[in-house]
Scaffold this motif. Structure first.
Motif, mmCIF file in Angstrom:
data_model
loop_
_atom_site.group_PDB
_atom_site.id
_atom_site.type_symbol
_atom_site.label_atom_id
_atom_site.label_comp_id
_atom_site.label_asym_id
_atom_site.label_seq_id
_atom_site.Cartn_x
_atom_site.Cartn_y
_atom_site.Cartn_z
ATOM 1 N N ASP A 29 12.542 54.876 13.476
ATOM 2 C CA ASP A 29 12.995 55.507 12.213
ATOM 3 C C ASP A 29 13.483 53.880 11.749
ATOM 4 O OD1 ASP A 29 15.474 55.299 13.039
ATOM 5 O OD2 ASP A 29 15.667 56.529 13.087
ATOM 6 N N LEU A 32 13.484 55.032 7.789
ATOM 7 C CA LEU A 32 13.906 56.075 6.406
ATOM 8 C C LEU A 32 15.211 55.677 6.034
ATOM 9 C CD1 LEU A 32 12.978 58.524 9.590
ATOM 10 C CD2 LEU A 32 11.609 57.830 7.438
ATOM 11 N N LYS A 37 17.689 59.990 9.155
ATOM 12 C CA LYS A 37 17.084 59.133 10.047
ATOM 13 C C LYS A 37 17.188 60.550 11.326
ATOM 14 C CE LYS A 37 18.140 54.617 10.096
ATOM 15 N NZ LYS A 37 16.929 54.154 10.165
ATOM 16 N N TRP A 38 16.067 59.719 12.155
ATOM 17 C CA TRP A 38 16.465 61.199 13.312
ATOM 18 C C TRP A 38 16.817 61.614 14.126
ATOM 19 C CZ3 TRP A 38 11.550 58.114 15.433
ATOM 20 C CH2 TRP A 38 10.293 57.826 15.052
ATOM 21 N N GLY A 113 8.715 60.766 9.471
ATOM 22 C CA GLY A 113 9.063 60.889 8.120
ATOM 23 C C GLY A 113 8.726 60.423 6.802
#
Length: 129
Positions: A29, A32, A37-38, A113
């Motif tokens: 991630d 992103l 973010k994850w 994402g």
């Protein structure tokens, strides 16, 4: 390289992509925005779904808690052999078994994402022998 910086996957039908040969598919991630973010991946089951789940590859969490979370997938020759040459959509999914209200969709989080959305394609080529 099987996955480019934009997130496009390139596979050869019937080929394997093992970690031991440095061929696994890794996603993170890092590109992103901080608000995108994850989530923490601790306890998640990772799945790479190709062609709306026609091929599902279970993955592993390389780093599930740091500021750059990373997951990896190692499709087998049997799995890539199920795909004919062509272009397919894919999705990276984290499932958290037992955390929802009983339906599988409540337990799933798509990690594909915004940086992958435009290039979320898996291109499969026939093997040239």
């Amino acid at each position: 390289m099987a996955i480019d910086r934009a997130g496009k996957i390139t596979l050869v039908k019937g080929d394997s992509y093992p970690e031991s040969l440095n061929r696994e598919l890794r996603f993170d991630d890092s590109r992103l925005a901080s608000g995108s973010k994850w989530p923490i991946l601790t306890g998640a089951v990772m799945t790479l779904e190709i062609d709306d789940g026609a091929v599902e590859v279970t993955g592993r969490i390389v780093d599930g808690t740091s500021s750059t979370k990373t997951v990896a997938f190692s499709p087998t020759g049997s799995q890539t052999g199920l795909l004919d040459a062509g272009s397919y959509d894919y999705n990276v999914v984290a499932s958290y078994p037992g955390t929802g209200t009983g339906t599988s969709d409540d337990d799933r989080v798509s990690l594909t994402g915004t940086w992958l959305d435009a290039a979320r394609k898996c291109i499969v080529y026939d093997r040239e022998d």
